[in-house]
Write an enzyme that holds these catalytic residues in place. Structure first.
Site, PDB file in Angstrom:
ATOM      1  N   PRO A 128      62.297  74.901 113.506  1.00 52.07           N
ATOM      2  CG  PRO A 128      60.115  75.377 114.207  1.00 52.07           C
ATOM      3  CD  PRO A 128      61.309  74.526 114.544  1.00 52.07           C
ATOM      4  N   GLY A 131      68.319  75.157 110.838  1.00 50.85           N
ATOM      5  CA  GLY A 131      68.477  74.117 109.822  1.00 50.85           C
ATOM      6  C   GLY A 131      69.951  73.820 109.657  1.00 50.85           C
ATOM      7  CD1 TRP A 158      61.881  72.544 107.163  1.00 48.64           C
ATOM      8  CD2 TRP A 158      60.907  71.461 105.474  1.00 48.64           C
ATOM      9  NE1 TRP A 158      61.289  73.476 106.346  1.00 48.64           N
ATOM     10  CE2 TRP A 158      60.691  72.838 105.293  1.00 48.64           C
ATOM     11  CE3 TRP A 158      60.379  70.568 104.527  1.00 48.64           C
ATOM     12  CZ2 TRP A 158      59.978  73.352 104.223  1.00 48.64           C
ATOM     13  CZ3 TRP A 158      59.672  71.083 103.459  1.00 48.64           C
ATOM     14  CH2 TRP A 158      59.482  72.463 103.311  1.00 48.64           C
ATOM     15  CB  ILE A 159      60.240  65.363 110.661  1.00 48.05           C
ATOM     16  CG1 ILE A 159      60.710  66.424 111.678  1.00 48.05           C
ATOM     17  CG2 ILE A 159      60.695  63.952 111.058  1.00 48.05           C
ATOM     18  CD1 ILE A 159      62.205  66.732 111.666  1.00 48.05           C
ATOM     19  NE  ARG A 271      60.711  67.570  68.066  1.00 48.13           N
ATOM     20  CZ  ARG A 271      59.459  67.904  67.795  1.00 48.13           C
ATOM     21  NH1 ARG A 271      58.527  66.967  67.700  1.00 48.13           N
ATOM     22  NH2 ARG A 271      59.124  69.176  67.617  1.00 48.13           N
ATOM     23  CD  GLN A 343      66.292  74.741  76.912  1.00 49.06           C
ATOM     24  OE1 GLN A 343      65.544  74.870  77.877  1.00 49.06           O
ATOM     25  NE2 GLN A 343      66.297  75.597  75.905  1.00 49.06           N
ATOM     26  N   GLY A 347      59.186  71.724  74.584  1.00 44.94           N
ATOM     27  CA  GLY A 347      57.847  71.811  75.175  1.00 44.94           C
ATOM     28  C   GLY A 347      57.421  70.510  75.832  1.00 44.94           C
ATOM     29  CD  GLU A 370      70.116  62.907 104.545  1.00 43.38           C
ATOM     30  OE1 GLU A 370      71.222  62.421 104.815  1.00 43.38           O
ATOM     31  OE2 GLU A 370      69.116  62.246 104.216  1.00 43.38           O
ATOM     32  CB  THR A 372      72.629  73.831 101.865  1.00 44.92           C
ATOM     33  OG1 THR A 372      73.667  74.421 102.658  1.00 44.92           O
ATOM     34  CG2 THR A 372      71.292  73.925 102.606  1.00 44.92           C
TER      35      THR A 372
HETATM   36  N1  CAA Z   1      81.630  63.737 112.244  1.00 50.26           N
HETATM   37  C1  CAA Z   1      81.991  63.708 113.556  1.00 50.26           C
HETATM   38  N2  CAA Z   1      82.121  64.813 114.296  1.00 50.26           N
HETATM   39  C2  CAA Z   1      81.882  66.010 113.714  1.00 50.26           C
HETATM   40  C3  CAA Z   1      81.517  66.113 112.375  1.00 50.26           C
HETATM   41  C4  CAA Z   1      81.391  64.917 111.633  1.00 50.26           C
HETATM   42  N3  CAA Z   1      81.035  64.941 110.335  1.00 50.26           N
HETATM   43  N4  CAA Z   1      81.349  67.415 112.063  1.00 50.26           N
HETATM   44  C5  CAA Z   1      81.619  68.120 113.166  1.00 50.26           C
HETATM   45  N5  CAA Z   1      81.939  67.254 114.171  1.00 50.26           N
HETATM   46  C6  CAA Z   1      82.334  67.599 115.532  1.00 50.26           C
HETATM   47  C7  CAA Z   1      83.568  68.508 115.491  1.00 50.26           C
HETATM   48  O1  CAA Z   1      84.740  67.721 115.447  1.00 50.26           O
HETATM   49  C8  CAA Z   1      83.435  69.270 116.775  1.00 50.26           C
HETATM   50  O2  CAA Z   1      83.920  68.453 117.829  1.00 50.26           O
HETATM   51  P1  CAA Z   1      84.805  69.093 119.037  1.00 50.26           P
HETATM   52  O3  CAA Z   1      83.875  70.044 119.725  1.00 50.26           O
HETATM   53  O4  CAA Z   1      85.168  67.902 119.877  1.00 50.26           O
HETATM   54  O5  CAA Z   1      85.962  69.767 118.381  1.00 50.26           O
HETATM   55  C9  CAA Z   1      81.938  69.416 116.952  1.00 50.26           C
HETATM   56  O6  CAA Z   1      81.329  68.391 116.152  1.00 50.26           O
HETATM   57  C10 CAA Z   1      81.425  70.764 116.488  1.00 50.26           C
HETATM   58  O7  CAA Z   1      81.840  70.938 115.149  1.00 50.26           O
HETATM   59  P2  CAA Z   1      81.876  72.361 114.462  1.00 50.26           P
HETATM   60  O8  CAA Z   1      82.505  73.340 115.411  1.00 50.26           O
HETATM   61  O9  CAA Z   1      82.470  72.222 113.112  1.00 50.26           O
HETATM   62  O10 CAA Z   1      80.322  72.716 114.357  1.00 50.26           O
HETATM   63  P3  CAA Z   1      79.675  73.971 113.658  1.00 50.26           P
HETATM   64  O11 CAA Z   1      78.448  74.268 114.445  1.00 50.26           O
HETATM   65  O12 CAA Z   1      80.664  75.062 113.402  1.00 50.26           O
HETATM   66  O13 CAA Z   1      79.298  73.482 112.196  1.00 50.26           O
HETATM   67  C11 CAA Z   1      78.179  72.259 110.515  1.00 50.26           C
HETATM   68  C12 CAA Z   1      78.890  72.281 111.870  1.00 50.26           C
HETATM   69  C13 CAA Z   1      79.109  71.649 109.520  1.00 50.26           C
HETATM   70  C14 CAA Z   1      77.706  73.602 109.993  1.00 50.26           C
HETATM   71  C15 CAA Z   1      76.987  71.393 110.843  1.00 50.26           C
HETATM   72  O14 CAA Z   1      76.121  72.083 111.735  1.00 50.26           O
HETATM   73  C16 CAA Z   1      76.206  70.932 109.643  1.00 50.26           C
HETATM   74  O15 CAA Z   1      76.596  69.986 108.957  1.00 50.26           O
HETATM   75  N6  CAA Z   1      75.073  71.579 109.412  1.00 50.26           N
HETATM   76  C17 CAA Z   1      74.126  71.095 108.408  1.00 50.26           C
HETATM   77  C18 CAA Z   1      73.060  70.313 109.107  1.00 50.26           C
HETATM   78  C19 CAA Z   1      72.269  69.532 108.137  1.00 50.26           C
HETATM   79  O16 CAA Z   1      72.799  68.863 107.278  1.00 50.26           O
HETATM   80  N7  CAA Z   1      70.965  69.606 108.326  1.00 50.26           N
HETATM   81  C20 CAA Z   1      70.089  68.834 107.500  1.00 50.26           C
HETATM   82  C21 CAA Z   1      69.014  68.293 108.388  1.00 50.26           C
HETATM   83  S1  CAA Z   1      68.781  66.618 108.344  1.00 50.26           S
HETATM   84  C22 CAA Z   1      67.755  66.341 107.069  1.00 50.26           C
HETATM   85  O17 CAA Z   1      67.803  66.964 106.055  1.00 50.26           O
HETATM   86  C23 CAA Z   1      66.872  65.218 107.370  1.00 50.26           C
HETATM   87  C24 CAA Z   1      65.830  64.800 106.444  1.00 50.26           C
HETATM   88  O18 CAA Z   1      64.686  64.675 106.839  1.00 50.26           O
HETATM   89  C25 CAA Z   1      66.123  64.284 105.117  1.00 50.26           C
END
Ligand code: CAA
Length: 388
Positions: A128, A131, A158-159, A271, A343, A347, A370, A372
């Site tokens: 909650p 995200g 949001w699962i 059209r 568009q 209509g 997955e 934004t």
């Molecule tokens: N692959 C592998 N490792 C990764 C990675 C990737 N793509 N991205 C980051 N990492 C690793 C980094 O290398 C880092 O490792 P170290 O600590 O060893 O250096 C570690 O993870 C932490 O990375 P960051 O410091 O970059 O992490 P952050 O917190 O600053 O930011 C972020 C990461 C990019 C914002 C990430 O949190 C993100 O992608 N957020 C979006 C989440 C998301 O997409 N949520 C959607 C939910 S799922 C969904 O929608 C499901 C559904 O039901 C359809």
């Protein structure tokens, strides 16, 4: 460089198109209207092997490549985005963690029934209050004194496929009995066990037939054998899986855009206004030119990302940049194209008699789930500059 599909890829594309157009298209509007989970058509998709396209046959899948996965996703999304969402969760969000990090026993027990489509899987990362900032999750997994199991407590929101999933991958902050924090870990849990509670269903703007709900884990007992990967490896697993998932969402966006474009092209030829087909007007031709060009550019980006992913199966290289660019561009293209297509229909585009308004509503989610568009721009920007 080779742009042509292989014979096998062509066959899978034809099979997916035939299935999507003849089986899904006729029921898509009714499922969108009712918001009911399309269990029957999904089980037909499973019979064709679409619930585990890239999963090897020994684990219940079809053993095909990432390009084939993209081709199937485009065709199914062009018929109905809700169906493609359900397909993508089983294939990428649920399947990839096992393929890349799972044990043989986990693959046999959990991956096989999901990849073969006997049951559905889900992926529970979001909460909650967290995200985009996935690190800030609060769900807790406490290891027992005897080290045999974790007790998981927390809420997930949001699962996608949550209301129907048998097995769910859950991410949680891990702790040892002495209070030491071990970071985020990934677990596979059985939704039929005590302590797994499905919460409220989310009523949604689009992809209405893909079931979405909150999940609560209340003192859920999870054996240590159900941890995927190492303790503390969960965040990297989540991010690696999302890289693959983003290719699927990009393909979904292309399918939605293509369906909207095809409808707009046909309508613009038929059209009449002011004595001519509206497609003869420069204002409409300009729209069609931009729409087609952006769809083709998206297609190249997603194919490049799929090709990178296929190669990464050997090299282990990260595909973050290609996957992020593909999803960012394709999802914004889907929003742009469905807007323009509506568009062009005037209509009629606004009416529920045609699927245009559904394409428009469905496209929006591709810019949100997955990752934004804002997060993807941040990821690409960080990778390009090497700065944070
Ligand atoms: N692959 C592998 N490792 C990764 C990675 C990737 N793509 N991205 C980051 N990492 C690793 C980094 O290398 C880092 O490792 P170290 O600590 O060893 O250096 C570690 O993870 C932490 O990375 P960051 O410091 O970059 O992490 P952050 O917190 O600053 O930011 C972020 C990461 C990019 C914002 C990430 O949190 C993100 O992608 N957020 C979006 C989440 C998301 O997409 N949520 C959607 C939910 S799922 C969904 O929608 C499901 C559904 O039901 C359809």
């Amino acid at each position: 460089m080779e742009f042509a599909l292989t014979e096998e890829q062509q066959m899978i594309q034809d099979a997916a198109r035939e299935f999507a157009q003849s089986v899904i298209v006729p029921v898509a509007a009714a499922y969108d209207d009712s918001g009911e989970f399309p269990a029957e058509t999904i089980s037909q998709a499973a019979e064709l092997g679409f619930m585990g396209i890239e999963i090897p046959e020994e684990y219940g899948g079809s053993g095909l490549d990432t390009i084939s996965y993209v081709l199937v996703m485009i065709e199914i999304a062009a018929a109905d985005a809700s169906h493609s969402t359900i397909v993508s969760v089983n294939n990428s969000l649920f399947g990839v963690p096992f393929l890349m990090f799972g044990t043989e026993e986990q693959k046999q027990t959990y991956l096989k029934p999901v990849a073969s489509g006997q049951v559905n899987g889900a992926y529970a990362l979001t909460e909650p209050q967290s995200g985009s900032d996935a690190h800030a999750m609060r769900c807790k997994a406490m290891l027992s004194e005897d080290g045999t199991h974790y007790t998981i407590t927390g809420k997930k929101s949001w699962i996608t496929s949550g209301p129907v999933a048998k097995y769910v991958i859950v991410f949680a902050q891990t702790f040892h009995p002495d209070g030491e924090s071990k970071g985020i870990s990934a677990f596979v849990v059985d939704a039929d066990q005590d302590g797994f509670i499905r919460g409220k269903h989310e009523p949604k703007l689009g992809i209405r037939a893909s079931a979405t709900c909150e999940i609560e884990l209340e003192n859920f007992k999870c054996p240590v054998e159900n941890r995927i990967g190492e303790e503390g490896q969960g965040f990297k697993i989540a991010m690696t899986v999302l890289d693959s998932g983003r290719i699927g969402v990009a393909a979904q966006a292309i399918g939605i855009a293509q369906a909207a474009y095809d409808a707009a092209l046909e309508y613009s030829r038929e059209r009449k206004a002011f004595g001519s087909a509206i497609g003869s007007f420069q204002s409409i031709q300009n729209k069609l030119a931009d729409m087609r060009t952006r769809i083709e550019a998206s297609r190249l980006l997603v194919m490049q990302a799929a090709w990178d992913k296929e190669r990464s199966k050997q090299t282990g290289a990260r595909i973050t940049l290609a996957a992020s660019m593909a999803k960012l561009y394709a999802s914004e293209t889907a929003m742009f194209v469905t807007h323009q297509a509506l568009q062009i229909h005037g209509g009629m585009g606004y009416s529920k008699e045609l699927p245009l308004e559904r394409y428009f509503r469905d496209a929006k989610i591709t810019e949100i789930y997955e990752g934004t568009s804002e997060i993807l721009r941040m990821v690409i920007g960080r990778l390009e500059t090497g700065l944070r």
